[in-house]
Design a protein around this motif. Structure first.
Motif, PDB file in Angstrom:
ATOM      1  N   THR A  32       8.964 -26.304  14.480  1.00  0.00           N
ATOM      2  CA  THR A  32       8.238 -25.580  15.522  1.00  0.00           C
ATOM      3  C   THR A  32       6.810 -25.256  15.090  1.00  0.00           C
ATOM      4  N   ALA A  33       5.991 -24.891  16.073  1.00  0.00           N
ATOM      5  CA  ALA A  33       4.635 -24.444  15.779  1.00  0.00           C
ATOM      6  C   ALA A  33       4.661 -23.207  14.891  1.00  0.00           C
ATOM      7  N   GLN A  34       5.630 -22.332  15.117  1.00  0.00           N
ATOM      8  CA  GLN A  34       5.756 -21.118  14.311  1.00  0.00           C
ATOM      9  C   GLN A  34       6.034 -21.458  12.845  1.00  0.00           C
ATOM     10  N   ALA A  35       6.872 -22.469  12.631  1.00  0.00           N
ATOM     11  CA  ALA A  35       7.177 -22.873  11.259  1.00  0.00           C
ATOM     12  C   ALA A  35       5.941 -23.431  10.567  1.00  0.00           C
ATOM     13  N   ILE A  36       5.141 -24.226  11.308  1.00  0.00           N
ATOM     14  CA  ILE A  36       3.908 -24.772  10.723  1.00  0.00           C
ATOM     15  C   ILE A  36       2.953 -23.644  10.370  1.00  0.00           C
ATOM     16  N   GLY A  37       2.899 -22.612  11.230  1.00  0.00           N
ATOM     17  CA  GLY A  37       2.065 -21.453  10.936  1.00  0.00           C
ATOM     18  C   GLY A  37       2.470 -20.788   9.638  1.00  0.00           C
ATOM     19  N   LYS A  38       3.759 -20.733   9.374  1.00  0.00           N
ATOM     20  CA  LYS A  38       4.239 -20.145   8.114  1.00  0.00           C
ATOM     21  C   LYS A  38       3.833 -20.997   6.917  1.00  0.00           C
ATOM     22  N   TYR A  39       3.863 -22.332   7.089  1.00  0.00           N
ATOM     23  CA  TYR A  39       3.403 -23.200   5.999  1.00  0.00           C
ATOM     24  C   TYR A  39       1.925 -22.938   5.699  1.00  0.00           C
ATOM     25  N   GLU A  40       1.129 -22.776   6.763  1.00  0.00           N
ATOM     26  CA  GLU A  40      -0.311 -22.569   6.578  1.00  0.00           C
ATOM     27  C   GLU A  40      -0.604 -21.223   5.924  1.00  0.00           C
ATOM     28  N   ARG A  41       0.253 -20.249   6.153  1.00  0.00           N
ATOM     29  CA  ARG A  41       0.064 -18.928   5.539  1.00  0.00           C
ATOM     30  C   ARG A  41       0.766 -18.831   4.190  1.00  0.00           C
ATOM     31  N   ASP A  42       1.303 -19.957   3.733  1.00  0.00           N
ATOM     32  CA  ASP A  42       2.034 -20.019   2.456  1.00  0.00           C
ATOM     33  C   ASP A  42       3.204 -19.044   2.409  1.00  0.00           C
ATOM     34  N   GLU A  43       3.801 -18.816   3.575  1.00  0.00           N
ATOM     35  CA  GLU A  43       4.994 -17.971   3.631  1.00  0.00           C
ATOM     36  C   GLU A  43       6.251 -18.788   3.382  1.00  0.00           C
ATOM     37  N   SER A  44       6.159 -20.105   3.524  1.00  0.00           N
ATOM     38  CA  SER A  44       7.271 -20.999   3.204  1.00  0.00           C
ATOM     39  C   SER A  44       6.717 -22.364   2.877  1.00  0.00           C
ATOM     40  N   MET A  45       7.548 -23.201   2.259  1.00  0.00           N
ATOM     41  CA  MET A  45       7.132 -24.538   1.836  1.00  0.00           C
ATOM     42  C   MET A  45       8.021 -25.567   2.519  1.00  0.00           C
ATOM     43  N   PRO A  46       7.425 -26.584   3.156  1.00  0.00           N
ATOM     44  CA  PRO A  46       8.245 -27.586   3.847  1.00  0.00           C
ATOM     45  C   PRO A  46       9.031 -28.451   2.871  1.00  0.00           C
ATOM     46  N   GLY A  47      10.180 -28.938   3.342  1.00  0.00           N
ATOM     47  CA  GLY A  47      10.951 -29.883   2.562  1.00  0.00           C
ATOM     48  C   GLY A  47      10.308 -31.254   2.583  1.00  0.00           C
ATOM     49  N   SER A  48      10.871 -32.190   1.856  1.00  0.00           N
ATOM     50  CA  SER A  48      10.263 -33.506   1.698  1.00  0.00           C
ATOM     51  C   SER A  48      10.144 -34.253   3.023  1.00  0.00           C
ATOM     52  N   ALA A  49      11.155 -34.147   3.895  1.00  0.00           N
ATOM     53  CA  ALA A  49      11.105 -34.849   5.176  1.00  0.00           C
ATOM     54  C   ALA A  49      10.000 -34.296   6.063  1.00  0.00           C
ATOM     55  N   VAL A  50       9.866 -32.975   6.100  1.00  0.00           N
ATOM     56  CA  VAL A  50       8.812 -32.350   6.907  1.00  0.00           C
ATOM     57  C   VAL A  50       7.442 -32.649   6.308  1.00  0.00           C
ATOM     58  N   LEU A  51       7.346 -32.629   4.991  1.00  0.00           N
ATOM     59  CA  LEU A  51       6.076 -32.930   4.323  1.00  0.00           C
ATOM     60  C   LEU A  51       5.624 -34.346   4.659  1.00  0.00           C
ATOM     61  N   LEU A  52       6.561 -35.272   4.682  1.00  0.00           N
ATOM     62  CA  LEU A  52       6.244 -36.650   5.030  1.00  0.00           C
ATOM     63  C   LEU A  52       5.773 -36.752   6.486  1.00  0.00           C
ATOM     64  N   ALA A  53       6.424 -36.000   7.370  1.00  0.00           N
ATOM     65  CA  ALA A  53       6.047 -36.010   8.781  1.00  0.00           C
ATOM     66  C   ALA A  53       4.670 -35.381   8.991  1.00  0.00           C
ATOM     67  N   LEU A  54       4.373 -34.309   8.278  1.00  0.00           N
ATOM     68  CA  LEU A  54       3.045 -33.692   8.347  1.00  0.00           C
ATOM     69  C   LEU A  54       1.976 -34.678   7.887  1.00  0.00           C
ATOM     70  N   SER A  55       2.245 -35.363   6.795  1.00  0.00           N
ATOM     71  CA  SER A  55       1.311 -36.343   6.259  1.00  0.00           C
ATOM     72  C   SER A  55       1.009 -37.430   7.274  1.00  0.00           C
ATOM     73  N   ALA A  56       2.073 -37.942   7.927  1.00  0.00           N
ATOM     74  CA  ALA A  56       1.884 -39.017   8.901  1.00  0.00           C
ATOM     75  C   ALA A  56       1.146 -38.534  10.142  1.00  0.00           C
ATOM     76  N   ALA A  57       1.494 -37.339  10.636  1.00  0.00           N
ATOM     77  CA  ALA A  57       0.877 -36.820  11.859  1.00  0.00           C
ATOM     78  C   ALA A  57      -0.604 -36.516  11.653  1.00  0.00           C
ATOM     79  N   LEU A  58      -0.971 -36.075  10.456  1.00  0.00           N
ATOM     80  CA  LEU A  58      -2.357 -35.704  10.170  1.00  0.00           C
ATOM     81  C   LEU A  58      -3.151 -36.844   9.535  1.00  0.00           C
ATOM     82  N   ASP A  59      -2.469 -37.945   9.217  1.00  0.00           N
ATOM     83  CA  ASP A  59      -3.111 -39.109   8.608  1.00  0.00           C
ATOM     84  C   ASP A  59      -3.784 -38.753   7.287  1.00  0.00           C
ATOM     85  N   VAL A  60      -3.083 -37.971   6.476  1.00  0.00           N
ATOM     86  CA  VAL A  60      -3.532 -37.658   5.114  1.00  0.00           C
ATOM     87  C   VAL A  60      -2.357 -37.921   4.175  1.00  0.00           C
TER      88      VAL A  60
END
Length: 363
Positions: A32-60
């Motif tokens: 969710t958008a709320q979960a991404i907000g928590k990642y940006e505030r360093d309140e939680s860390m995404p797992g490997s699958a989510v990290l891979l999806a973030l990388s692909a969506a942002l092209d980094v």
């Protein structure tokens, strides 16, 4: 210690122009958008699958998101219209930081010193009146041994002197930006940003204007007067008085558009900037300027996008591209990291390195 990705994630998302909801949708609602907000505030860390999806969506790359290296922009100053929004300004700053981090990483991989720039002797130059920008422009030209000749490639000149120049497509209300980037070691570097979507004449004047902000030290001038001084500096730097006196004369009561356009191609400026410069130097009086204003208005050149016939070729920042090619060739950088620094795919990088038929000014 667990690596956190908050700062890098927010920077990459802002640079892409995506909201939290946009990014969630680009990941097929994996989180969710709320979960991404928590990642940006360093309140939680995404797992490997989510990290891979973030990388692909942002092209980094994942390495980029996990990197702890950081740079910061300071003394940010925009050249913009009043219609520019805060969101547009934030996106520009994020894009610039994103690009600069890659730029500095490439230089570091090659062992190049990026901590200094060839500051003109005596700069920053104190000025207490708008017209004093004229002498400051002459001092920069003298310090950089430019003589009275036109500057054919302004980006190449500035980068050769150690400034970082970023050409990025920006929202139309934003012409450019100047700032200082603070590296992790505390070193400060000047950076100029120019809108890659604008035509060449507009880009060149913006670069001259932003150079003024880097070398002038105004005293007792209002914000509006500082901007006028930067305009004056840009005109003087791109169109030295000696050239105009030689080509146009000391005083004119009439001038043809054909004459102005012929000189436009030599100096790489718009005919409107050329006319304003002649007015500032007293070559054109008010009656002639009024006639020219009317003509420019009738032709539609005084309204956005301010395009005139015989457009000057766009400026392009090619140093980062050259360094990436070198770094890959020398094995100092992987093809994937070089491609990421240039904002292209590895396949596009391979094609660009393979032969001269690729556009050298892209991206």
């Amino acid at each position: 210690m667990t690596k956190m990705i908050g700062t890098r994630l927010k920077l990459a998302r802002t640079a892409s122009g995506m909201s939290l909801r946009d990014l969630s949708a680009a990941m097929n609602d994996l989180v969710t958008a709320q979960a991404i907000g928590k990642y940006e505030r360093d309140e939680s860390m995404p797992g490997s699958a989510v990290l891979l999806a973030l990388s692909a969506a942002l092209d980094v790359s994942i390495d980029y998101l996990l990197s702890q290296d950081r740079v910061a922009l300071e003394s940010v100053d925009f050249r913009k219209k009043a219609s520019a929004s805060r969101r547009e300004e934030a996106q520009v700053q994020a894009k610039v930081l994103h690009r600069l981090e890659h730029y500095l990483a490439v230089e570091e991989a090659l062992g190049l010193d990026s901590a200094t720039w060839d500051r003109p002797d005596g700069a920053p130059y104190p000025i207490a009146a708008i017209a004093e920008a004229e002498q400051a422009a002459l001092r920069v030209r003298e310090a950089w041994h430019l003589g009275g000749d036109p500057v054919t490639n302004l980006v190449e000149l500035l980068e050769a002197r150690g400034m970082k120049v970023i050409c990025e497509p920006l929202a139309d209300p934003i012409d450019g930006m100047t700032a200082h980037v603070r590296r992790t070691d505390g070193a400060m570097l000047p950076v100029i940003v120019v809108n890659a979507s604008h035509h060449g004449e507009r880009q060149r004047f913006t670069l001259g204007h932003e150079l003024a902000h880097a070398v002038l030290q105004p005293h007792q001038l209002s914000d509006a007067e500082v901007e006028k001084a930067a305009h004056w500096f840009a005109g003087a730097f791109l169109m030295p008085a000696e050239i105009l006196w030689r080509e146009i004369g000391r005083h004119r009561t009439s001038v043809s558009l054909g004459e102005l356009f012929a000189l436009k191609t030599v100096l790489g400026v718009s005919v409107q900037a050329l006319a304003y410069r002649c007015k500032d130097l007293g070559i054109f009086g008010q009656p002639l300027m009024r006639r020219l204003y009317d003509e420019f208005e009738q032709q539609g050149w005084r309204a956005p996008p301010y395009e005139e016939p015989f457009a000057i070729a766009k400026e392009s920042a090619t140093r980062l591209r050259r360094l990436c090619f070198r770094a890959v060739g020398e094995g100092a950088l992987s093809a994937s990291r070089a491609a990421e620094a240039l904002g292209m795919s590895v396949r596009e990088l391979d094609r660009a390195m393979a032969g001269p038929w690729e556009d050298p000014a892209s991206p």
